[in-house]
Design an enzyme around this catalytic site. Structure first.
Site, mmCIF file in Angstrom:
data_model
loop_
_atom_site.group_PDB
_atom_site.id
_atom_site.type_symbol
_atom_site.label_atom_id
_atom_site.label_comp_id
_atom_site.label_asym_id
_atom_site.label_seq_id
_atom_site.Cartn_x
_atom_site.Cartn_y
_atom_site.Cartn_z
ATOM 1 C CG ASN A 113 17.812 58.892 33.029
ATOM 2 O OD1 ASN A 113 16.744 58.539 32.522
ATOM 3 N ND2 ASN A 113 18.929 58.218 32.874
ATOM 4 C CD GLU A 143 17.243 49.419 25.814
ATOM 5 O OE1 GLU A 143 18.434 49.244 26.117
ATOM 6 O OE2 GLU A 143 16.759 49.034 24.742
ATOM 7 C CD GLU A 162 13.886 51.367 24.192
ATOM 8 O OE1 GLU A 162 14.686 52.080 24.831
ATOM 9 O OE2 GLU A 162 12.681 51.277 24.469
ATOM 10 C CB CYS A 209 21.740 53.777 31.786
ATOM 11 S SG CYS A 209 20.959 54.061 30.220
HETATM 12 C C1 SIN Z 1 19.419 56.500 29.654
HETATM 13 O O1 SIN Z 1 20.199 56.989 30.439
HETATM 14 O O2 SIN Z 1 18.549 55.708 30.033
HETATM 15 C C2 SIN Z 1 19.450 56.790 28.176
HETATM 16 C C3 SIN Z 1 20.274 57.920 27.804
HETATM 17 C C4 SIN Z 1 20.345 58.149 26.331
HETATM 18 O O3 SIN Z 1 19.420 57.881 25.559
HETATM 19 O O4 SIN Z 1 21.386 58.627 25.930
#
Ligand code: SIN
Length: 474
Positions: A150, A249, A455, A283
């Site tokens: 993504n 994550e 992170e 996410c």
């Molecule tokens: C993710 O969807 O894994 C991370 C998205 C983000 O860094 O905003």
């Protein structure tokens, strides 16, 4: 930029494998490229290379490593057009969002070039006469990363930049859906002067066979994964045998609360970002929209009018604000969630249908309940499902009623409520009055089943370092 690489990158060499796999353009469904397909032997070769390169990379000064990171950052800026176009072609997001992602990714190299200079130890007053108590932050060693489709550039940067900054070497298995951006990053590293073997990229169509090597090899001392909770749990178990340091994550199920004292226009604007960034395929996407009953109708009316203005189409087309979903499986999941909500009595106010290929209409559904699939699993699409609540306590309880705990958002104006709710939400990240929380300077990560570790920010160094204590006697 040189031609986009389709070969694996191991030990500083570009390696063409006998078998290859297809990378598809999600907008057209056409084949975009054929990429080298790493097997277990090539994955082991990558670990060998990272292991061999470790002594010399970790013994460089933090300043030398920082200057290479700054060059990687500069190359992102120089090649932004090509990198963003490639990202849109293999991932689908609108070009403006792809550019934003390349800048987001570049921000991690910039941030960790600086933070690597501050990987401080401490001196601690000793309880023993004449002794000195010291701590050092040392690189964990060979690190591995498994990254999602993504954010094919930024999710690599968020892991690679701190790993390189502190002196770790790196083996990356990118998503099989978006390996081209990962190989472009390997190219940037090579051009920026990253020594051979320090960064290795092994694209594969078989995540399990490469994952097994990375989790079982005791020379790999840290594994960082961004992706689904189900796969995260498997990796957690697989790393037990070698007791690796783990950063996970994982999935979220983010609540987005709108209280009766909220600025509704601001809340709608915030939701448009939290819901539609990357077509809802993040996410941290707002997944359950919880609206206090008194403002429900006004909020939904404003939201419907904003969603109706979204322009759907291929990400490279001018003016498009919602690109395709990643693939047919993504569309099938969205359709299943919408069907389930309809069957259980929810009302589709807008959209609620596939537009052909991997495109899905921006959708507003009211009357969603906690029993419905879309309230219990990430829809990962442009579907805003609205639930209602009456009191602050009820809203917070609904928000926390999930095993996930990644992100949450809320809109309220009462200062007491802002702090109460921010503290009560069981998540790692809260957007209070904003729908965008992601930045290299802040700690990204979740609680409960959404993961381990953080992170980005100064805390992002901890995933890639060990704290060593040294006691010097008199
Ligand atoms: C993710 O969807 O894994 C991370 C998205 C983000 O860094 O905003």
């Amino acid at each position: 930029m040189k031609d986009i690489e389709h070969r694996a990158y191991v030990g500083g060499e570009w390696i063409a494998t006998a078998s290859r796999f297809d990378v598809m353009d999600p907008a057209s469904g056409a084949r975009l490229a054929e990429v080298s397909d790493a097997d277990a032997a090539l994955a082991r070769q990558a670990v060998d290379a990272a292991h061999d390169a470790l002594p010399s990379w970790r013994s460089r000064t933090a300043h030398e490593r920082a200057s290479i990171l700054r060059r990687i950052r500069a190359l992102h800026a120089e090649r932004e057009d090509e990198l963003a176009t490639l990202l849109t072609r293999e991932q689908g997001k609108p070009l403006a969002e792809a550019r934003a992602e390349i800048r987001y990714a570049a921000g991690f190299y910039e941030w960790f070039a600086e933070e690597g200079l501050r990987a401080y130890g401490e001196t601690i007053p000793s309880p023993f006469p004449g002794h000195r108590v010291l701590t050092f932050r040392q690189p964990v060693g060979v690190g591995a990363a498994i990254t999602p489709w993504n954010f094919p550039s930024a999710m690599i940067a968020r892991k690679l930049a701190p790993a390189l900054a502190v002196g770790c070497t790196f083996v990356l298995k990118p998503s099989e859906l978006t390996p081209l951006s990962a190989l472009a990053i390997a190219q940037l590293c090579e051009d920026a002067g990253v020594p051979k073997g320090v960064v290795n990229v092994v694209p594969t169509s078989d995540a399990a066979r490469v994952g097994e090597v990375l989790t079982a090899d005791s020379r790999v001392r840290a594994l960082s994964f961004t992706g689904s909770t189900a796969v995260g749990k498997q990796l957690y178990a697989a790393c037990a045998g070698t007791v690796k340091k783990l950063a996970l994550e994982l999935g979220g199920n983010a609540p987005f609360l709108v209280f009766d004292d909220a600025d509704l226009d601001a809340a709608v604007d915030g939701l448009m970002v939290a819901k539609l960034r990357n077509g809802g395929q993040t996410c941290v996407a707002a997944n359950r929209i919880l609206v206090q009953r008194a403002v429900h109708d006004a909020f939904c009316e404003k939201l419907a009018s904003k969603l109706a203005q979204v322009r759907v189409g291929p990400g490279l087309e001018e003016g498009v604000t919602l690109g395709p979903m990643i693939d047919a499986r993504a569309i099938a999941k969205i359709e299943a969630h919408v069907e389930d909500a309809r069957d259980q009595g929810a009302k589709v106010v807008l959209g609620g249908k596939s537009l052909g290929g991997s495109f899905y209409a921006p959708t507003l559904i009211t009357g969603v309940t906690s029993q419905m699939q879309m309230a219990n699993a990430e829809t990962f699409g442009p579907v805003a499902g609205i639930l209602t609540f009456d009191t602050e306590e009820e809203g917070v309880a609904l928000a926390n009623d999930t095993p996930a705990g990644l992100a949450a958002y809320f809109y309220a104006r009462d200062v007491g409520r802002v702090f109460r709710v921010a503290e009560a939400l069981e998540v790692g990240m809260v957007g209070a009055g904003t729908g965008l929380i992601s930045t290299p300077v802040a700690p990204f990560g979740g609680v409960k089943e959404s993961g381990l570790g953080r992170e980005g920010s100064k805390h992002g160094l901890e995933e890639w370092t060990e704290l060593k204590y040294v006691c010097v006697g008199p």
